[in-house]
Write a protein that holds these residues in place. Structure first.
Motif, PDB file in Angstrom:
ATOM      1  N   LEU A  88       0.825  -1.214   0.000  1.00  0.00           N
ATOM      2  CA  LEU A  88       0.000   0.000   0.000  1.00  0.00           C
ATOM      3  C   LEU A  88       0.852   1.254   0.000  1.00  0.00           C
ATOM      4  O   LEU A  88       0.531   2.239  -0.663  1.00  0.00           O
ATOM      5  CB  LEU A  88      -0.900   0.016   1.230  1.00  0.00           C
ATOM      6  N   MET A 144     -10.408 -16.109   8.258  1.00  0.00           N
ATOM      7  CA  MET A 144      -9.915 -14.924   7.554  1.00  0.00           C
ATOM      8  C   MET A 144      -8.977 -15.299   6.423  1.00  0.00           C
ATOM      9  O   MET A 144      -9.016 -14.692   5.356  1.00  0.00           O
ATOM     10  CB  MET A 144      -9.247 -13.972   8.533  1.00  0.00           C
ATOM     11  N   GLY A 147     -11.220 -16.370   3.705  1.00  0.00           N
ATOM     12  CA  GLY A 147     -11.858 -15.215   3.095  1.00  0.00           C
ATOM     13  C   GLY A 147     -10.915 -14.481   2.152  1.00  0.00           C
ATOM     14  O   GLY A 147     -11.308 -14.069   1.056  1.00  0.00           O
ATOM     15  N   LEU A 148      -9.646 -14.345   2.592  1.00  0.00           N
ATOM     16  CA  LEU A 148      -8.655 -13.672   1.752  1.00  0.00           C
ATOM     17  C   LEU A 148      -8.433 -14.438   0.454  1.00  0.00           C
ATOM     18  O   LEU A 148      -8.340 -13.845  -0.629  1.00  0.00           O
ATOM     19  CB  LEU A 148      -7.331 -13.556   2.504  1.00  0.00           C
ATOM     20  N   ALA A 150     -10.568 -16.420  -0.966  1.00  0.00           N
ATOM     21  CA  ALA A 150     -11.781 -16.275  -1.776  1.00  0.00           C
ATOM     22  C   ALA A 150     -11.794 -14.928  -2.486  1.00  0.00           C
ATOM     23  O   ALA A 150     -12.125 -14.840  -3.674  1.00  0.00           O
ATOM     24  CB  ALA A 150     -13.022 -16.420  -0.895  1.00  0.00           C
ATOM     25  N   LEU A 151     -11.400 -13.881  -1.754  1.00  0.00           N
ATOM     26  CA  LEU A 151     -11.377 -12.545  -2.364  1.00  0.00           C
ATOM     27  C   LEU A 151     -10.386 -12.505  -3.516  1.00  0.00           C
ATOM     28  O   LEU A 151     -10.641 -11.932  -4.575  1.00  0.00           O
ATOM     29  CB  LEU A 151     -10.998 -11.514  -1.300  1.00  0.00           C
ATOM     30  N   ALA A 154     -11.681 -14.141  -6.539  1.00  0.00           N
ATOM     31  CA  ALA A 154     -12.867 -13.516  -7.133  1.00  0.00           C
ATOM     32  C   ALA A 154     -12.494 -12.380  -8.074  1.00  0.00           C
ATOM     33  O   ALA A 154     -13.300 -11.956  -8.881  1.00  0.00           O
ATOM     34  CB  ALA A 154     -13.799 -13.019  -6.038  1.00  0.00           C
ATOM     35  N   MET A 155     -11.267 -11.864  -7.955  1.00  0.00           N
ATOM     36  CA  MET A 155     -10.906 -10.692  -8.762  1.00  0.00           C
ATOM     37  C   MET A 155     -10.022 -11.101  -9.931  1.00  0.00           C
ATOM     38  O   MET A 155      -9.136 -11.941  -9.779  1.00  0.00           O
ATOM     39  CB  MET A 155     -10.164  -9.683  -7.890  1.00  0.00           C
ATOM     40  N   ARG A 160      -5.288  -4.710  -8.810  1.00  0.00           N
ATOM     41  CA  ARG A 160      -6.362  -4.191  -7.971  1.00  0.00           C
ATOM     42  C   ARG A 160      -6.612  -5.142  -6.811  1.00  0.00           C
ATOM     43  O   ARG A 160      -6.785  -4.724  -5.681  1.00  0.00           O
ATOM     44  CB  ARG A 160      -7.612  -4.014  -8.813  1.00  0.00           C
ATOM     45  N   ARG A 163      -4.083  -4.690  -3.931  1.00  0.00           N
ATOM     46  CA  ARG A 163      -4.231  -3.555  -3.017  1.00  0.00           C
ATOM     47  C   ARG A 163      -5.455  -3.713  -2.125  1.00  0.00           C
ATOM     48  O   ARG A 163      -5.436  -3.383  -0.951  1.00  0.00           O
ATOM     49  CB  ARG A 163      -4.293  -2.248  -3.807  1.00  0.00           C
ATOM     50  N   VAL A 164      -6.535  -4.269  -2.725  1.00  0.00           N
ATOM     51  CA  VAL A 164      -7.742  -4.457  -1.924  1.00  0.00           C
ATOM     52  C   VAL A 164      -7.516  -5.519  -0.853  1.00  0.00           C
ATOM     53  O   VAL A 164      -7.908  -5.352   0.307  1.00  0.00           O
ATOM     54  CB  VAL A 164      -8.914  -4.818  -2.859  1.00  0.00           C
ATOM     55  N   VAL A 167      -5.656  -4.121   2.135  1.00  0.00           N
ATOM     56  CA  VAL A 167      -6.492  -3.415   3.117  1.00  0.00           C
ATOM     57  C   VAL A 167      -7.131  -4.412   4.073  1.00  0.00           C
ATOM     58  O   VAL A 167      -7.113  -4.246   5.305  1.00  0.00           O
ATOM     59  CB  VAL A 167      -7.575  -2.587   2.392  1.00  0.00           C
ATOM     60  N   LEU A 168      -7.640  -5.505   3.507  1.00  0.00           N
ATOM     61  CA  LEU A 168      -8.314  -6.504   4.343  1.00  0.00           C
ATOM     62  C   LEU A 168      -7.327  -7.184   5.288  1.00  0.00           C
ATOM     63  O   LEU A 168      -7.641  -7.431   6.461  1.00  0.00           O
ATOM     64  CB  LEU A 168      -8.992  -7.532   3.449  1.00  0.00           C
ATOM     65  N   ILE A 171      -6.797  -4.898   8.197  1.00  0.00           N
ATOM     66  CA  ILE A 171      -7.918  -4.883   9.156  1.00  0.00           C
ATOM     67  C   ILE A 171      -7.862  -6.139  10.013  1.00  0.00           C
ATOM     68  O   ILE A 171      -8.049  -6.105  11.219  1.00  0.00           O
ATOM     69  CB  ILE A 171      -9.275  -4.826   8.432  1.00  0.00           C
ATOM     70  N   GLY A 172      -7.606  -7.282   9.341  1.00  0.00           N
ATOM     71  CA  GLY A 172      -7.633  -8.546  10.051  1.00  0.00           C
ATOM     72  C   GLY A 172      -6.494  -8.704  11.038  1.00  0.00           C
ATOM     73  O   GLY A 172      -6.543  -9.582  11.894  1.00  0.00           O
TER      74      GLY A 172
END
Lengths: 254, 220
Positions: A88, A144, A147-148, A150-151, A154-155, A160, A163-164, A167-168, A171-172
């Motif tokens: 980031l 988590m 989830g990461l 999976a995210l 998905a992209m 992109r 970077r997204v 961020v996650l 947070i985690g």
């Protein structure tokens, strides 16, 4: 990546060149893999020749897998968080790759810690699972990681997505201190920290040394796998680019 | 900023009643529970606060993916992104507040009615109302980060829930424990309630900040 007009780029910045990184990783990987194998063999030998615990008997040997996996699961997330900052703040392309490559490895270590802990818990606590703070927060860590992943899947756009995900990841990261200190903050069935504590470890040396050797072995294993996964990721991206170029050429011809 | 707030409220009230849909889902989840565990009124009264909290949590996750997606579809998100970073954070905070008033507040208002149906006494339903009032903004605030992360995905709704649910666990823990502490005698009500307030304030800082970072990253 970025055209800096500043003074000569440092060593770390120069690694942003994927070819240079691939060369370095290619040279390091066999050494790391060899060291990992040697350490793990020594560690496993020490683990199986270690004396049995006077209360737990032979089941104490589960510790030599369980504890290093748990440490590594948390270390992996911390490395991902550092990489996320790198991705980031400095937009270091290697950091993106590092986050992406580390997530599945971390998920496997977390799953290993959960499974071995469960196997250990059955004879010792009389139950496969309890909902206490340490176990629950570790399960959240596992969710988590998934989830990461999976995210990430998905992209389509790798830049992109990196970077997204960063961020996650950040947070985690709240969860990591919660896991570490959960045994101190709440009354849990899980025992409190017995190796990394201010007044020195409370484990007997005969059990402590195999544990430390195993921990070093697992750490080396993680770095080997991580480097290999990062190389694969870079190659995958190159293949993708080549494929797109080939498709474009065919499109231009017809 | 207040113009943005009222604009979002109006859109939420107008466009097909997305706000009311969350409320309906909340009621449906709570209504399903007695079928699952049986109509034992004592049991329902005992598990009531937890059921209401879980229902409210799931219902507020439901509408989260629409937080930025509608703006992205009609292009106004790009205009929102054109300001400086601090302005963007404030804008997201305002948008999240409008989202909460449209979708979260109805859940809070409806909770006494549902706690009546769960055979909870007056004190317990009051405690649930109070904890939901304080705790549900936290879900919306951290949810804003999830919504921003998944904004560019075509079917991000489920992913938002999967990503955000682990992070809302502390809210659930302290919300439910505060609600129970109000009913069971020796447990003090204030400590878990104050921790719940702290979590909400903490997420009020982290959520919009992370959402702004993610929106910026997803845009360029």
């Amino acid at each position: 990546m970025s055209e800096t007009t500043a003074s000569r780029p440092g060593w770390f910045t120069s690694l942003a060149n994927p070819t240079r990184f691939l060369g370095l990783a290619g040279r390091l990987t066999p050494w790391l893999a060899g060291l990992t194998a040697i350490t793990l063999v020594i560690g496993l030998y020490m683990a199986f020749t270690a004396p049995e615990d006077y209360q737990q008997g032979s089941t104490v040997r589960i510790m030599f897998i369980h504890v290093p996996s748990a440490w590594l699961a948390m270390m992996c997330y911390s490395i991902m968080a550092v990489s996320a900052i790198g991705s980031l703040v400095w937009r270091h392309p290697l950091a993106d790759v590092s986050v992406r490559a580390a997530a599945p490895i971390g998920a496997v270590f977390t799953a290993l810690a959960l499974v071995t802990g469960s196997l250990w818990g059955k004879p010792m606590w009389g139950t496969w699972w309890v909902w206490d703070a340490r176990l629950t927060s570790f399960f959240v860590l596992f969710l988590m990681y998934l989830g990461l992943i999976a995210l990430d899947r998905a992209m389509d756009d790798a830049n992109r997505s990196a970077r997204v995900s960063a961020v996650l990841v950040l947070i985690g990261f709240i969860n990591i201190p919660i896991i570490k200190f959960s045994v101190d903050w709440w009354n849990t069935l899980h025992q409190p920290a017995s190796v990394l504590r201010a007044d020195g470890p409370t484990i007997h040396p005969t059990l402590l040394y195999p544990l430390l050797v195993m921990a070093i072995g697992f750490t080396l294993l993680f770095f080997t796998l991580h480097l290999m996964a990062m190389r694969n990721e870079i190659w995958r991206r190159r293949v993708n680019v080549m494929r797109q170029n080939a498709a474009r050429r065919i499109g231009a011809k017809s | 900023m207040s113009a943005l707030f009222f604009r979002d409220l109006k859109i939420a009230g107008r466009s097909g009643g997305a706000a009311m849909l969350g409320l309906l889902f909340f009621m449906a989840v709570v209504a399903v529970i007695p079928f699952g565990v049986g109509p034992d009124l004592n049991l329902l009264a005992r598990i009531g606060p937890a059921i209401l909290w879980i229902g409210a949590l799931l219902a507020s996750l439901l509408g989260l993916d629409r937080l930025f997606q509608a703006d992205r579809e009609d292009g106004s998100l790009d205009i929102l992104l054109m300001q400086d970073f601090a302005g963007l954070v404030i804008t997201i905070l305002v948008k999240t507040a409008a989202h909460w008033v449209a979708t979260g507040l109805p859940l809070v208002v409806a909770s006494p009615l549902l706690s009546l149906m769960m055979n909870m006494d007056l004190q317990a339903s009051g405690a649930v109302l109070l904890t939901l009032l304080v705790g549900s903004p936290a879900v919306a605030l951290i949810g804003a980060a999830g919504a921003a992360i998944a904004v560019s995905l075509p079917r991000g709704g489920l992913l938002v829930s999967v990503l955000i649910l682990p992070l809302t666990i502390p809210v659930l823990i302290f919300g439910v424990s505060a609600a129970y502490a109000a009913v069971t005698d020796p447990d003090p009500f204030m400590p878990p309630f104050l921790i719940l307030c702290a979590i909400t304030l903490f997420f009020a800082v982290i959520g919009p900040l992370a959402a702004a970072l993610a929106l910026r990253a997803a845009a360029d």
